[in-house]
Motif scaffolding. Sequence first.
Motif, PDB file in Angstrom:
ATOM      1  N   PHE A  86      -8.347 -14.797 -43.187  1.00 25.04           N
ATOM      2  CA  PHE A  86      -9.347 -13.794 -42.869  1.00 25.04           C
ATOM      3  C   PHE A  86      -8.855 -12.256 -43.029  1.00 25.04           C
ATOM      4  O   PHE A  86      -9.648 -11.296 -42.429  1.00 25.04           O
ATOM      5  CB  PHE A  86     -10.109 -14.129 -41.285  1.00 25.04           C
ATOM      6  CG  PHE A  86     -10.356 -15.397 -41.352  1.00 25.04           C
ATOM      7  CD1 PHE A  86     -11.721 -15.893 -41.617  1.00 25.04           C
ATOM      8  CD2 PHE A  86      -9.553 -16.426 -40.699  1.00 25.04           C
ATOM      9  CE1 PHE A  86     -12.099 -17.123 -41.456  1.00 25.04           C
ATOM     10  CE2 PHE A  86      -9.947 -17.919 -40.603  1.00 25.04           C
ATOM     11  CZ  PHE A  86     -11.185 -17.888 -41.066  1.00 25.04           C
ATOM     12  N   GLU A  87      -7.697 -12.168 -43.244  1.00 25.90           N
ATOM     13  CA  GLU A  87      -7.255 -10.774 -43.743  1.00 25.90           C
ATOM     14  C   GLU A  87      -6.873 -10.503 -44.962  1.00 25.90           C
ATOM     15  O   GLU A  87      -7.046 -11.302 -45.959  1.00 25.90           O
ATOM     16  CB  GLU A  87      -5.944 -10.699 -42.909  1.00 25.90           C
ATOM     17  CG  GLU A  87      -5.787 -10.681 -41.441  1.00 25.90           C
ATOM     18  CD  GLU A  87      -4.675 -10.820 -40.608  1.00 25.90           C
ATOM     19  OE1 GLU A  87      -3.636 -11.180 -41.548  1.00 25.90           O
ATOM     20  OE2 GLU A  87      -4.567 -10.653 -39.451  1.00 25.90           O
ATOM     21  N   ASN A  88      -6.473  -9.158 -45.338  1.00 28.38           N
ATOM     22  CA  ASN A  88      -5.908  -8.962 -46.537  1.00 28.38           C
ATOM     23  C   ASN A  88      -4.468  -8.880 -46.333  1.00 28.38           C
ATOM     24  O   ASN A  88      -3.895  -7.862 -45.936  1.00 28.38           O
ATOM     25  CB  ASN A  88      -6.560  -7.467 -47.119  1.00 28.38           C
ATOM     26  CG  ASN A  88      -6.028  -7.346 -48.372  1.00 28.38           C
ATOM     27  OD1 ASN A  88      -5.192  -8.011 -49.051  1.00 28.38           O
ATOM     28  ND2 ASN A  88      -5.941  -5.933 -48.721  1.00 28.38           N
ATOM     29  N   TYR A  89      -3.957  -9.995 -46.272  1.00 28.93           N
ATOM     30  CA  TYR A  89      -2.348 -10.112 -45.920  1.00 28.93           C
ATOM     31  C   TYR A  89      -1.431  -9.372 -46.878  1.00 28.93           C
ATOM     32  O   TYR A  89      -1.526  -9.789 -47.922  1.00 28.93           O
ATOM     33  CB  TYR A  89      -2.085 -11.667 -45.733  1.00 28.93           C
ATOM     34  CG  TYR A  89      -0.422 -11.666 -45.205  1.00 28.93           C
ATOM     35  CD1 TYR A  89      -0.254 -11.359 -44.177  1.00 28.93           C
ATOM     36  CD2 TYR A  89       0.180 -12.201 -46.321  1.00 28.93           C
ATOM     37  CE1 TYR A  89       1.219 -11.511 -43.488  1.00 28.93           C
ATOM     38  CE2 TYR A  89       1.342 -12.539 -45.927  1.00 28.93           C
ATOM     39  CZ  TYR A  89       1.914 -12.154 -44.579  1.00 28.93           C
ATOM     40  OH  TYR A  89       3.353 -12.048 -44.412  1.00 28.93           O
ATOM     41  N   LEU A  90      -0.491  -8.463 -46.246  1.00 32.15           N
ATOM     42  CA  LEU A  90       0.584  -7.877 -47.219  1.00 32.15           C
ATOM     43  C   LEU A  90       1.687  -8.449 -46.550  1.00 32.15           C
ATOM     44  O   LEU A  90       1.972  -8.218 -45.305  1.00 32.15           O
ATOM     45  CB  LEU A  90       0.190  -6.429 -47.342  1.00 32.15           C
ATOM     46  CG  LEU A  90      -0.961  -6.041 -47.787  1.00 32.15           C
ATOM     47  CD1 LEU A  90      -1.424  -4.586 -47.820  1.00 32.15           C
ATOM     48  CD2 LEU A  90      -0.847  -6.279 -49.326  1.00 32.15           C
ATOM     49  N   PRO A  91       2.769  -9.092 -47.182  1.00 33.30           N
ATOM     50  CA  PRO A  91       3.829  -9.464 -46.734  1.00 33.30           C
ATOM     51  C   PRO A  91       4.718  -8.430 -45.918  1.00 33.30           C
ATOM     52  O   PRO A  91       5.334  -8.899 -44.607  1.00 33.30           O
ATOM     53  CB  PRO A  91       4.693 -10.047 -47.815  1.00 33.30           C
ATOM     54  CG  PRO A  91       3.513 -10.476 -48.907  1.00 33.30           C
ATOM     55  CD  PRO A  91       2.507  -9.321 -48.513  1.00 33.30           C
ATOM     56  N   PHE A  92       4.670  -7.155 -46.361  1.00 38.32           N
ATOM     57  CA  PHE A  92       5.718  -6.270 -46.029  1.00 38.32           C
ATOM     58  C   PHE A  92       4.978  -5.526 -44.509  1.00 38.32           C
ATOM     59  O   PHE A  92       5.724  -4.941 -43.853  1.00 38.32           O
ATOM     60  CB  PHE A  92       5.987  -5.315 -46.725  1.00 38.32           C
ATOM     61  CG  PHE A  92       6.655  -6.032 -47.982  1.00 38.32           C
ATOM     62  CD1 PHE A  92       8.006  -6.289 -47.850  1.00 38.32           C
ATOM     63  CD2 PHE A  92       6.268  -6.185 -49.240  1.00 38.32           C
ATOM     64  CE1 PHE A  92       8.808  -6.661 -48.567  1.00 38.32           C
ATOM     65  CE2 PHE A  92       7.078  -6.635 -50.069  1.00 38.32           C
ATOM     66  CZ  PHE A  92       8.245  -7.196 -50.130  1.00 38.32           C
ATOM     67  N   ILE A  93       3.775  -5.646 -44.320  1.00 34.11           N
ATOM     68  CA  ILE A  93       3.153  -5.252 -43.118  1.00 34.11           C
ATOM     69  C   ILE A  93       3.169  -6.276 -42.032  1.00 34.11           C
ATOM     70  O   ILE A  93       3.040  -6.133 -40.805  1.00 34.11           O
ATOM     71  CB  ILE A  93       1.572  -4.859 -43.540  1.00 34.11           C
ATOM     72  CG1 ILE A  93       1.667  -3.719 -44.699  1.00 34.11           C
ATOM     73  CG2 ILE A  93       1.069  -4.075 -42.225  1.00 34.11           C
ATOM     74  CD1 ILE A  93       0.394  -3.274 -44.791  1.00 34.11           C
ATOM     75  N   GLY A  94       2.989  -7.466 -42.468  1.00 34.35           N
ATOM     76  CA  GLY A  94       2.894  -8.500 -41.421  1.00 34.35           C
ATOM     77  C   GLY A  94       1.410  -8.872 -40.847  1.00 34.35           C
ATOM     78  O   GLY A  94       0.572  -8.265 -41.287  1.00 34.35           O
ATOM     79  N   PHE A  95       1.225 -10.175 -40.547  1.00 32.87           N
ATOM     80  CA  PHE A  95      -0.413 -10.513 -40.365  1.00 32.87           C
ATOM     81  C   PHE A  95      -0.747  -9.722 -39.143  1.00 32.87           C
ATOM     82  O   PHE A  95      -1.930  -9.665 -39.012  1.00 32.87           O
ATOM     83  CB  PHE A  95      -0.359 -11.874 -40.187  1.00 32.87           C
ATOM     84  CG  PHE A  95       0.220 -12.288 -38.786  1.00 32.87           C
ATOM     85  CD1 PHE A  95      -0.674 -12.685 -37.778  1.00 32.87           C
ATOM     86  CD2 PHE A  95       1.622 -12.842 -38.608  1.00 32.87           C
ATOM     87  CE1 PHE A  95      -0.214 -13.163 -36.514  1.00 32.87           C
ATOM     88  CE2 PHE A  95       1.922 -13.329 -37.159  1.00 32.87           C
ATOM     89  CZ  PHE A  95       0.984 -13.655 -36.291  1.00 32.87           C
ATOM     90  N   ILE A  96      -0.084  -9.104 -38.149  1.00 28.84           N
ATOM     91  CA  ILE A  96      -0.455  -8.527 -36.924  1.00 28.84           C
ATOM     92  C   ILE A  96      -1.241  -6.932 -37.654  1.00 28.84           C
ATOM     93  O   ILE A  96      -2.231  -6.610 -37.161  1.00 28.84           O
ATOM     94  CB  ILE A  96       0.363  -7.974 -36.126  1.00 28.84           C
ATOM     95  CG1 ILE A  96       0.789  -9.444 -35.408  1.00 28.84           C
ATOM     96  CG2 ILE A  96      -0.091  -7.124 -34.854  1.00 28.84           C
ATOM     97  CD1 ILE A  96       2.218  -9.169 -34.419  1.00 28.84           C
ATOM     98  N   HIS A  97      -0.474  -6.329 -38.532  1.00 28.74           N
ATOM     99  CA  HIS A  97      -1.145  -5.240 -39.044  1.00 28.74           C
ATOM    100  C   HIS A  97      -1.865  -5.293 -40.305  1.00 28.74           C
ATOM    101  O   HIS A  97      -2.366  -4.313 -40.767  1.00 28.74           O
ATOM    102  CB  HIS A  97       0.230  -4.116 -39.177  1.00 28.74           C
ATOM    103  CG  HIS A  97       0.963  -3.871 -38.021  1.00 28.74           C
ATOM    104  ND1 HIS A  97       0.294  -3.321 -36.756  1.00 28.74           N
ATOM    105  CD2 HIS A  97       2.245  -4.461 -37.674  1.00 28.74           C
ATOM    106  CE1 HIS A  97       1.211  -3.327 -35.902  1.00 28.74           C
ATOM    107  NE2 HIS A  97       2.516  -3.860 -36.468  1.00 28.74           N
TER     108      HIS A  97
END
Lengths: 333, 299
Positions: free
Chosen positions: A68-79
């Motif tokens: 449900f996110e636009n997940y970016l590995p380097f930001i992490g799922f929280i951010h």
Amino acid sequence: MTRSQAGVVWRPPSQAPGQDREAWQGRPRKTLLQKLWRDRVMLLMVAPGMLYLIVFHYVPDLGNVIAFENYLPFIGFIHSQWVGLDNFQYLLTDRSILQAAVNTIELWVLQTIFDFPAPIILALVLNSLVSDRLRRAIQSVVTVPHFLAWTVIAALYNQVFGRLGSMNVMLTSAGLHPIDIVTNPALFKWMMTAQLIWKETGWGTVIYLAALLNIDAQLYEAAAVDGANWLRRMWHITLPGLMFIVSLFLILRVGLLTATGGEQILLQRQNVGATAGEVLYTYVYFHGLVGGQWSVAAAAGLLNGVIGLVLILASYRVARRFGFNIAPGPRAA
Amino acid sequence: MIEAPSNERPVWAERPSRTLAFAKFIVLLITVALVMYPLVTVLSTSLSSEADVQAAGGLVLFPHHPNFNAYRNILTHGIIEHAVLVSLFITVAGTAASLVVSVMMAYGISRPIVGRRLIIILLLFSFLFPGGLIPTYLVVRSLHLLNNYMSLVLPTLTNAFSVIILQQFFMHGVPEELVDSARIDGASDWTILARITLPLSKGVIAVVALLSAVAHWNAYIPALLYLNDNAMWPLSMILRLYASAGQGSPGQDIPPDLVAPPQSIVTAVIILATVPILFVYPWLQKYFTRGVLSGALRG
């Protein structure tokens, strides 16, 4: 302490509240904490397994939030940015997952038509053998492939059918044109089904043979005395005797629809490319881990998992109607 | 499975007609031949000299000049030798770890402990709804298990199937009176598990161990997902490279020096990956034909 002391008071059975069985038997009721302490050794034994389940099953289940996110590995799922159902909406318009779904269903249908009956037929033939030793010998040969790795089977397949495989070598030396089988998209699903038949048919006979042995031999004898030939005995005794287990396995197969292909296709999809070879299982791998579309792939995986869960539960429910308890839960004990 | 009373045709059964007997014979012959053909030819090819392989054009049905050159070759070839050792290590360590965890968990939930129902539900749900590929990968990565052999052991540490099979046996195959009397005599749960339950459950534990060992030896997906460094690869991943070598399929991640290794080498790698399975196969067969699985399936 006062509570457990109160529980010691004896009450006649007629007055015993339903759930307070321990109380009227004169045993103090234990609090949860006391129960945990009582079972501490057992709980310690269960702990590593539970820890495993939590870390490698339930944390990943929660990890599905990245769908449900636009997940970016380097930001992490929280951010990472929350996008709601956008990924699922994207999937609905994505032609490649549609193709993967179609391929999955096609493969499942082919497997059900050809791979499903194969062990039944082989079991019937084996069952009709008079010699027990011959049957065991054949069975021990045909069951071997079940335990071989898909990597081994794919390698054997290439050795026989590949561009340099034995079949094409024979064709060439006979002056004929070699046939493209391994990398031929049109044949891919058929050949994958053939591989599955090669791998699992012998293994499948184990259960059908057991079912055949459960059929009362007196039925055959009585039918034979009444003049029924082998064909009629097969039709009126053997097949009805197998109906239960066959219909059960057919129902359970529906629950495996979304898992169709799996390891086998993951290994060999690249022989023919995505259009002919992608199934839902490989879609997640190639779009997520290879392609880096983490959130889209996770959404596809989640969707696939949920549909799979629904199908499995539905198929178990139908199977239960047949009087078959698949999940040996606490009640079955 | 099969406990046929004798090798004789029952008196009531007629002799099958010639055509039928012949048809049956043909069906079985073809079935056995189809299963044997790839295995036998690959074995023969791996034992043949390169000249014989060239002469046959690909696969050799029978090695005319049998030799072990291909095996000598690959086992002194650093990558494959290492891969075999990795696979052996993963198989032994993975099976041992899996067995310890599964047996303890199964023993725990075979007794009426607090929270047992919840534990069983969590176990069964993990089976019905496996953690997705992507989220599991992210967990493995955040535990810093990428490029670590523990990633081939921990994510498949136990599974509902093994635990439930063991639990069912501990509950129904081990006499309750025995456990109770030991308890009255003051045995702790560890003692009961070690001295009563385990010795009585050797068969089912052997099945679970063998299945786990076969699964670990055969597994390639964990290595594909979690080991980026191909110097760490187990045999299954090396085989994956060799499997498609020389087939010229587009877009495969085959290093150029691996494109067309000699046929005898490729087949030797296939056999190397198969032999351990064939080695334990008689035991596997013994237990399965005794109906361990069908007993578990009866529910």
